[in-house]
Design an enzyme around this catalytic site. Structure first.
Site, PDB file in Angstrom:
ATOM      1  N   VAL A   1      43.988  32.161  49.061  1.00 43.42           N
ATOM      2  CA  VAL A   1      43.662  33.580  48.891  1.00 43.42           C
ATOM      3  C   VAL A   1      43.348  33.828  47.422  1.00 43.42           C
ATOM      4  CG1 VAL A   1      44.477  35.947  49.125  1.00 43.42           C
ATOM      5  CG2 VAL A   1      45.194  34.215  50.788  1.00 43.42           C
TER       6      VAL A   1
ATOM      7  N   ILE B   1      47.321  30.348  46.038  1.00 46.13           N
ATOM      8  CA  ILE B   1      46.608  31.367  45.277  1.00 46.13           C
ATOM      9  C   ILE B   1      45.419  30.741  44.556  1.00 46.13           C
ATOM     10  CG2 ILE B   1      46.814  33.172  43.551  1.00 46.13           C
ATOM     11  CD1 ILE B   1      48.539  33.546  46.097  1.00 46.13           C
ATOM     12  N   LYS B   2      44.242  31.299  44.822  1.00 50.77           N
ATOM     13  CA  LYS B   2      43.034  30.817  44.155  1.00 50.77           C
ATOM     14  C   LYS B   2      42.943  31.443  42.773  1.00 50.77           C
ATOM     15  CE  LYS B   2      39.175  29.937  46.493  1.00 50.77           C
ATOM     16  NZ  LYS B   2      38.006  30.120  47.389  1.00 50.77           N
ATOM     17  N   ILE B   3      42.822  30.576  41.778  1.00 44.65           N
ATOM     18  CA  ILE B   3      42.796  30.964  40.377  1.00 44.65           C
ATOM     19  C   ILE B   3      41.508  30.410  39.766  1.00 44.65           C
ATOM     20  CG2 ILE B   3      43.926  30.690  38.148  1.00 44.65           C
ATOM     21  CD1 ILE B   3      45.704  32.253  39.919  1.00 44.65           C
TER      22      ILE B   3
END
Length: 228
Positions: free
Chosen positions: A65, A93-95
């Site tokens: 996400v 978590i997409k960073i």
């Protein structure tokens, strides 16, 4: 190789899971927009479906996400990441692969929140994700090839670097922005762990003129055979 679906549409995710046995999902702000749902509702619906299917656990069915792309401060990224990660044990978590992004990713991994470093366009960028212990790194394919670059060597180099320094299998390589079945094959040959693409590309990968021709031949033979 694992197949992830690049989508935030719950109906597509359900179909791809039942039909192709997808192993996970990746989303981004564009996919959320196309789902027609507010951000929190879209990802909560996915989290609820995971629970209903009995797929809880990031090792069973990871969902990447992406947080608000406006955030350019590591502490702000971390705060939003903690809120999103709390919704499901399956969420990574997409960073973005920026200085603030890799700083946030390292701290999140230390907190036990898994990350996916995205928008990677070079082997040099991919090293940072692995050094920080991110669960995933997402080198993009389609955008580069659309501008005339051949990405086979690019992915192969990331794989070789990861193998040379013990990163391979710890930070999984997700080939992202896949546009064609050929790109899936290129990434598989290069040794990538995962490809993620839209439903239509997986459907195209199932098609071949000779399969259709052979099926017509067998149907014709069946229809002209006494079967009882």
């Amino acid at each position: 190789m694992k197949y992830f679906l690049d989508s935030a549409k719950l109906d597509e995710i359900q179909y791809a899971y039942k039909t192709f046995g997808i192993d996970g999902v990746t989303t981004n702000p564009r996919h959320i927009m196309l789902s027609g749902k507010p951000f929190m509702i879209a990802i909560t619906d996915i989290a609820n479906w995971i629970k209903e299917e009995g797929l809880e656990g990031i090792d069973r069915f990871p969902v990447s996400v992406e947080i608000n792309p406006h955030l350019d401060d590591a502490d702000e990224m971390i705060e939003m990441a903690k809120k999103v990660a709390a919704l499901s044990p399956n969420f990574a978590i997409k960073i973005p692969c920026t200085e603030a992004g890799v700083t946030a990713a390292r701290k999140l991994e230390q907190m036990g929140i898994r990350t996916n470093v995205t928008l990677v366009f070079s082997p040099a960028q991919a090293i940072f994700a692995a050094k920080n212990g991110s669960l995933f790194v997402s080198p993009f394919i389609g955008w580069k090839e659309a501008n005339g670059e051949d990405c086979k060597e690019y992915i192969k180099n990331i794989v070789e670097i990861y193998k040379n320094y013990g990163f391979y299998g710890k930070t999984e390589i997700i080939c992202a922005a896949i546009r064609t079945p050929k790109q899936i094959v290129d990434c598989a040959v290069a040794g990538a762990d995962i490809v993620t693409t839209g439903l239509a590309v997986y459907q195209d990968a199932m098609k071949h003129a000779y399969t259709h021709q052979g099926l017509e031949t067998f149907i014709n033979a069946w229809d002209n055979t006494i079967t009882e």
